[in-house]
Design a protein around this motif. Structure first.
Motif, PDB file in Angstrom:
ATOM      1  N   ILE A  47       0.883  -1.168   0.000  1.00  0.00           N
ATOM      2  CA  ILE A  47       0.000   0.000   0.000  1.00  0.00           C
ATOM      3  C   ILE A  47       0.919   1.215   0.000  1.00  0.00           C
ATOM      4  N   ASN A  48       1.022   1.874  -1.135  1.00  0.00           N
ATOM      5  CA  ASN A  48       2.077   2.872  -1.314  1.00  0.00           C
ATOM      6  C   ASN A  48       1.574   4.078  -2.096  1.00  0.00           C
ATOM      7  N   PRO A  49       1.584   5.274  -1.495  1.00  0.00           N
ATOM      8  CA  PRO A  49       1.104   6.469  -2.184  1.00  0.00           C
ATOM      9  C   PRO A  49       2.156   7.176  -3.052  1.00  0.00           C
ATOM     10  N   VAL A  50       3.356   6.588  -3.164  1.00  0.00           N
ATOM     11  CA  VAL A  50       4.457   7.274  -3.863  1.00  0.00           C
ATOM     12  C   VAL A  50       5.023   6.392  -4.969  1.00  0.00           C
ATOM     13  N   VAL A  51       5.278   6.986  -6.138  1.00  0.00           N
ATOM     14  CA  VAL A  51       6.009   6.301  -7.206  1.00  0.00           C
ATOM     15  C   VAL A  51       7.488   6.415  -6.849  1.00  0.00           C
ATOM     16  N   LEU A  52       8.114   5.293  -6.510  1.00  0.00           N
ATOM     17  CA  LEU A  52       9.421   5.349  -5.854  1.00  0.00           C
ATOM     18  C   LEU A  52      10.602   5.455  -6.806  1.00  0.00           C
ATOM     19  N   LYS A  53      10.342   5.465  -8.108  1.00  0.00           N
ATOM     20  CA  LYS A  53      11.425   5.738  -9.049  1.00  0.00           C
ATOM     21  C   LYS A  53      11.666   7.237  -9.151  1.00  0.00           C
ATOM     22  N   LYS A  54      10.566   7.993  -9.191  1.00  0.00           N
ATOM     23  CA  LYS A  54      10.673   9.434  -9.456  1.00  0.00           C
ATOM     24  C   LYS A  54      10.291  10.288  -8.254  1.00  0.00           C
ATOM     25  N   PHE A  55       9.843   9.642  -7.158  1.00  0.00           N
ATOM     26  CA  PHE A  55       9.364  10.368  -5.974  1.00  0.00           C
ATOM     27  C   PHE A  55       8.220  11.320  -6.347  1.00  0.00           C
ATOM     28  N   THR A  57       3.665  11.347  -6.702  1.00  0.00           N
ATOM     29  CA  THR A  57       2.476  10.642  -6.243  1.00  0.00           C
ATOM     30  C   THR A  57       1.536  10.468  -7.424  1.00  0.00           C
ATOM     31  N   PHE A  58       0.302  10.035  -7.181  1.00  0.00           N
ATOM     32  CA  PHE A  58      -0.610   9.747  -8.280  1.00  0.00           C
ATOM     33  C   PHE A  58      -2.016  10.231  -7.937  1.00  0.00           C
ATOM     34  N   TRP A  59      -2.889  10.138  -8.909  1.00  0.00           N
ATOM     35  CA  TRP A  59      -4.251  10.649  -8.827  1.00  0.00           C
ATOM     36  C   TRP A  59      -4.994  10.060  -7.624  1.00  0.00           C
ATOM     37  N   LYS A  60      -5.506  10.952  -6.759  1.00  0.00           N
ATOM     38  CA  LYS A  60      -6.339  10.572  -5.620  1.00  0.00           C
ATOM     39  C   LYS A  60      -5.622   9.661  -4.612  1.00  0.00           C
ATOM     40  N   ALA A  61      -4.314   9.792  -4.476  1.00  0.00           N
ATOM     41  CA  ALA A  61      -3.560   8.909  -3.577  1.00  0.00           C
ATOM     42  C   ALA A  61      -4.046   9.009  -2.136  1.00  0.00           C
ATOM     43  N   GLN A  62      -4.179  10.241  -1.608  1.00  0.00           N
ATOM     44  CA  GLN A  62      -4.593  10.402  -0.211  1.00  0.00           C
ATOM     45  C   GLN A  62      -6.017   9.886  -0.005  1.00  0.00           C
ATOM     46  N   GLU A  63      -6.902  10.203  -0.947  1.00  0.00           N
ATOM     47  CA  GLU A  63      -8.290   9.724  -0.835  1.00  0.00           C
ATOM     48  C   GLU A  63      -8.342   8.196  -0.838  1.00  0.00           C
ATOM     49  N   GLN A  64      -7.489   7.573  -1.668  1.00  0.00           N
ATOM     50  CA  GLN A  64      -7.488   6.112  -1.750  1.00  0.00           C
ATOM     51  C   GLN A  64      -6.958   5.479  -0.460  1.00  0.00           C
ATOM     52  N   ILE A  65      -5.916   6.057   0.107  1.00  0.00           N
ATOM     53  CA  ILE A  65      -5.374   5.540   1.379  1.00  0.00           C
ATOM     54  C   ILE A  65      -6.434   5.638   2.473  1.00  0.00           C
ATOM     55  N   ASP A  66      -7.072   6.793   2.586  1.00  0.00           N
ATOM     56  CA  ASP A  66      -8.092   6.999   3.628  1.00  0.00           C
ATOM     57  C   ASP A  66      -9.274   6.051   3.441  1.00  0.00           C
ATOM     58  N   PHE A  67      -9.701   5.887   2.189  1.00  0.00           N
ATOM     59  CA  PHE A  67     -10.850   5.035   1.907  1.00  0.00           C
ATOM     60  C   PHE A  67     -10.522   3.572   2.218  1.00  0.00           C
ATOM     61  N   LEU A  68      -9.297   3.154   1.911  1.00  0.00           N
ATOM     62  CA  LEU A  68      -8.891   1.773   2.199  1.00  0.00           C
ATOM     63  C   LEU A  68      -8.941   1.487   3.695  1.00  0.00           C
ATOM     64  N   LYS A  69      -8.425   2.405   4.495  1.00  0.00           N
ATOM     65  CA  LYS A  69      -8.428   2.190   5.946  1.00  0.00           C
ATOM     66  C   LYS A  69      -9.856   2.034   6.470  1.00  0.00           C
ATOM     67  N   GLY A  70     -10.754   2.889   5.985  1.00  0.00           N
ATOM     68  CA  GLY A  70     -12.145   2.797   6.400  1.00  0.00           C
ATOM     69  C   GLY A  70     -12.788   1.486   5.958  1.00  0.00           C
ATOM     70  N   THR A  71     -12.480   1.072   4.734  1.00  0.00           N
ATOM     71  CA  THR A  71     -13.046  -0.171   4.208  1.00  0.00           C
ATOM     72  C   THR A  71     -12.556  -1.378   4.993  1.00  0.00           C
ATOM     73  N   LEU A  72     -11.268  -1.413   5.328  1.00  0.00           N
ATOM     74  CA  LEU A  72     -10.737  -2.544   6.100  1.00  0.00           C
ATOM     75  C   LEU A  72     -11.360  -2.601   7.496  1.00  0.00           C
ATOM     76  N   ASN A  73     -11.681  -1.447   8.061  1.00  0.00           N
ATOM     77  CA  ASN A  73     -12.400  -1.433   9.343  1.00  0.00           C
ATOM     78  C   ASN A  73     -13.796  -2.036   9.183  1.00  0.00           C
ATOM     79  N   GLU A  74     -14.438  -1.731   8.064  1.00  0.00           N
ATOM     80  CA  GLU A  74     -15.771  -2.291   7.807  1.00  0.00           C
ATOM     81  C   GLU A  74     -15.700  -3.806   7.615  1.00  0.00           C
TER      82      GLU A  74
END
Length: 345
Positions: A47-55, A57-74
């Motif tokens: 689960i990674n919000p950063v493209v580690l070759k170029k440092f 990020t990508f479209w909606k990275a923060q929203e996706q991280i937050d949504f994943l945490k909420g979904t895993l709680n559900e």
């Protein structure tokens, strides 16, 4: 005849996260699983919000991280477990220039929440120029996630362990064998190329290998180490190292060149003895513009596709499962960046 709201075809991240949307919204469904391990099921679970070759990020990275945490709680509310492993990525720098670039990028508003300004020096692995920590990065406990969800679906009699037979589908009436449904969602990864309704979608196979190794000297257990590939401990005392990316060698067996690449990559950062205990590979469904492909069949309006999750299958599968659900149930249009219509000219 058995009546159900949905049939899901496919048992990777797309299929299971969409199944969760249906569970959450009290919709009836069955999920067809061939029983073969999909690319999702042998994935690293990064689960990674950063493209580690170029440092970057990508479209909606923060929203996706937050949504994943909420979904895993559900999901924890019905499996009893949370599969989020707080094991941040430590990126080994190749040289001083990479250190400077990391610090420069960390001042960027999009990246400041992800790139830690404090560098770390790790024991055991070679990291002459130290490492940078990716804040909010983590891992999914992959085997537990799939194993427990399949168990849950099976106990609820929602899991059908057989290959979906397209010839038995009457697309006009949405009937399949003895099932009558409202909607059918195809979440088949590269298996979509055998699907007569969606075989023309623009997914490109990307073959990835990883190895599981026995290390002679233990590495820190609370982190994921990355230089060329990812290295982290697994549940059974072995360590995962991978994965490769190959668009050329697409046959269905192990490529020794990929194994050599992984062994050499691990040897660069790990100066002690190790033994390769296991080799796995899978085919990621990737898309040129690095966006999922989600949409409705042009002729059969009850058939849908959810595919093209690529190397970010967990984040893409989780976040965009809700977009697909809202598209079907609430008539909320799909964002043009993920809609299958973007390929129509």
């Amino acid at each position: 005849m058995k009546y159900t709201d949905y049939i899901i075809v496919g048992d990777g991240y797309a299929g299971l996260f969409f199944a969760h949307q249906l569970i959450k919204n009290n919709k009836s469904f069955v999920l067809f699983s061939e029983g073969r391990k999909s690319a999702s099921q042998v994935s690293a679970g990064i689960i990674n919000p950063v493209v580690l070759k170029k440092f970057t990020t990508f479209w909606k990275a923060q929203e996706q991280i937050d949504f994943l945490k909420g979904t895993l709680n559900e999901i924890e509310s019905y499996t009893g477990k949370n599969y989020f492993i707080n094991s941040p990525i430590h990126r080994i720098f190749h040289d001083g220039n990479e250190q400077n670039l990391w610090l420069k990028k960390s001042d960027n508003e999009e990246l400041s929440g992800f790139l830690d300004k404090k560098f770390d020096h790790l024991e055991v692995v070679k990291n002459d120029f130290n490492t940078g920590k990716v804040n909010q990065s983590a891992r999914l406990q992959v085997s537990g996630f799939f194993g427990d969800l399949f168990d849950f679906l099976e106990k609820k009699e929602l899991l059908i362990k057989e290959k979906f037979d397209y010839e038995k589908l009457n697309a006009s009436s949405a009937t399949y064998k003895d099932f009558q449904c409202k909607h059918i969602i195809f979440c088949e990864g590269m298996g979509v190329k055998e699907n007569p309704f969606f075989s023309d979608i623009a997914v490109i196979p990307n073959k990835g290998h990883h190895i599981k190794v026995k290390l002679s000297e233990e590495i820190p257990k609370d982190m994921t180490i990355k230089k060329k590939h990812f290295l982290f401990p697994t549940d059974n005392g072995l360590h995962f190292y991978g994965g490769t990316y190959d668009r050329e060698q697409l046959h269905h067996h192990i490529d020794e060149s990929a194994v050599t690449q992984l062994v050499n990559g691990l040897s660069e950062i790990y100066p002690y003895d190790f033994e390769v205990e296991e080799v796995n590979f899978g085919f990621r469904p990737t898309v040129k513009d690095r966006r999922p492909i989600i949409g409705r069949h042009a002729l059969y309006k009850n058939l849908y596709v959810f595919n093209g999750l690529g190397a970010r299958g967990i984040l893409n599968g989780c976040y965009f499962s809700k977009s697909l659900y809202q598209f079907i149930e609430e008539n909320i249009p799909l964002h043009e960046e993920i809609s299958s219509d973007r390929f129509n000219s």
